[in-house]
Design an enzyme around this catalytic site. Structure first.
Site, PDB file in Angstrom:
ATOM      1  N   GLU A  40      43.204  26.242  37.986  1.00 15.28           N
ATOM      2  CA  GLU A  40      42.050  27.114  38.214  1.00 15.28           C
ATOM      3  C   GLU A  40      42.489  28.394  38.931  1.00 15.28           C
ATOM      4  O   GLU A  40      42.081  29.501  38.563  1.00 15.28           O
ATOM      5  CB  GLU A  40      40.999  26.382  39.045  1.00 15.28           C
ATOM      6  CG  GLU A  40      39.797  27.223  39.386  1.00 15.28           C
ATOM      7  CD  GLU A  40      39.194  26.894  40.737  1.00 15.28           C
ATOM      8  OE1 GLU A  40      39.434  25.786  41.242  1.00 15.28           O
ATOM      9  OE2 GLU A  40      38.498  27.762  41.283  1.00 15.28           O
ATOM     10  N   ASP A  44      42.059  31.986  36.964  1.00 15.96           N
ATOM     11  CA  ASP A  44      41.235  33.057  37.512  1.00 15.96           C
ATOM     12  C   ASP A  44      41.942  34.403  37.337  1.00 15.96           C
ATOM     13  O   ASP A  44      41.344  35.398  36.943  1.00 15.96           O
ATOM     14  CB  ASP A  44      40.998  32.732  38.993  1.00 15.96           C
ATOM     15  CG  ASP A  44      40.283  33.828  39.744  1.00 15.96           C
ATOM     16  OD1 ASP A  44      39.050  33.860  39.669  1.00 15.96           O
ATOM     17  OD2 ASP A  44      40.956  34.666  40.370  1.00 15.96           O
ATOM     18  N   ASP A 109      35.074  26.588  37.249  1.00 15.37           N
ATOM     19  CA  ASP A 109      36.463  26.275  37.601  1.00 15.37           C
ATOM     20  C   ASP A 109      37.227  25.701  36.409  1.00 15.37           C
ATOM     21  O   ASP A 109      38.390  26.037  36.176  1.00 15.37           O
ATOM     22  CB  ASP A 109      36.502  25.269  38.758  1.00 15.37           C
ATOM     23  CG  ASP A 109      35.934  25.872  40.043  1.00 15.37           C
ATOM     24  OD1 ASP A 109      35.807  27.110  40.114  1.00 15.37           O
ATOM     25  OD2 ASP A 109      35.619  25.093  40.962  1.00 15.37           O
ATOM     26  N   GLU A 112      38.195  28.382  33.976  1.00 13.07           N
ATOM     27  CA  GLU A 112      39.393  29.100  34.440  1.00 13.07           C
ATOM     28  C   GLU A 112      40.650  28.255  34.219  1.00 13.07           C
ATOM     29  O   GLU A 112      41.680  28.762  33.762  1.00 13.07           O
ATOM     30  CB  GLU A 112      39.240  29.455  35.922  1.00 13.07           C
ATOM     31  CG  GLU A 112      38.161  30.505  36.175  1.00 13.07           C
ATOM     32  CD  GLU A 112      37.806  30.661  37.642  1.00 13.07           C
ATOM     33  OE1 GLU A 112      37.267  31.714  37.996  1.00 13.07           O
ATOM     34  OE2 GLU A 112      38.037  29.734  38.443  1.00 13.07           O
TER      35      GLU A 112
HETATM   36 MN    MN Z   1      37.012  29.310  40.482  1.00 11.47          MN
END
Ligand code: MN
Length: 224
Positions: A40, A44, A109, A112
């Site tokens: 994650e 991102d 999350d 990502e």
């Molecule tokens: Mn996140």
């Protein structure tokens, strides 16, 4: 099962374990290299770079400030969660507790983490292609960049001849250290109340509620 998801992602993994890794919540495995938290973190950044590159290409004449506003809205929790939901990632999650599947933060999350898993498996080009496929319809080419709710409401009110929105503190709850403000906004014969940890946030949320009833776009305060 995961092969079925691969198809809807439009990406074929060399190492399918990476996909499983991206879908594993910490409630299912606390092992640092089995749950998606590190992916994650990486995803991102990959998403941020891919979206920035797309925006620069699609809007060759826009100043940095407008690109940044668009970027904020496109990598925001709600947007990533929406993409994750469209891909039905919630269905494929490995969780220790079923309630986690519908959690908005988890959906973001995992979205990502998924991008990072493609990046690790197939490199930046593969990750970029995935982001392109799933984000291009979210990039609005014809309108101006999305604005925060207060700014947006002020413009909408002006266009409709409603004058300036009026904000008032309705009440304050919570402790000294963790206050919650309730603020009302009145404009064009409408009134909504928003709450938040600061007056600024409560105003944004109140303005957002009016914009929701009008079907107008804005950047949610959780993205700011
Ligand atoms: Mn996140």
């Amino acid at each position: 099962m995961l092969e079925e998801l691969e198809k809807s992602l439009g990406y074929h993994y060399k190492d399918l374990n990476l996909l499983k890794h991206a879908l594993t919540h910490s409630s299912c495995s606390v092992k640092i290299n089995e749950n998606y938290e590190r992916l994650e973190f990486l995803g991102d950044r990959v998403l941020g770079l891919a979206v920035a590159a797309m925006l620069c290409k699609i809007f060759p004449r826009e100043p940095e400030g407008s690109l940044a506003q668009r970027h904020t809205a496109l990598v925001c929790k709600d947007t990533v969660a929406e993409v994750a939901r469209r891909l039905h990632l919630d269905k494929y999650l490995f969780v220790g507790n079923e309630e986690i599947r519908s959690n908005e933060n988890v959906l973001c999350d995992v979205g990502e983490a998924l991008i990072a898993s493609i990046f690790k498996d197939g490199g930046f080009d593969a990750a970029f292609a995935f982001v392109s496929r799933n984000w291009s319809d979210l990039i609005d080419k014809n309108t101006t960049p999305p604005k925060d709710a207060k700014t947006s409401l002020q413009e909408v009110a002006h266009i409709r001849g409603w004058g300036v929105p009026v904000y008032k503190v309705v009440r304050r709850e919570g402790s000294e250290h963790e206050p919650v403000f309730y603020i009302s906004v009145q404009v064009g014969g409408r009134e909504e109340v928003g709450s938040g940890r600061s007056k600024k946030l409560a105003e944004q949320n109140a303005a957002g509620k009016v914009l929701d009833t009008l079907g107008e776009k804005y950047v949610k305060s959780s993205c700011l």
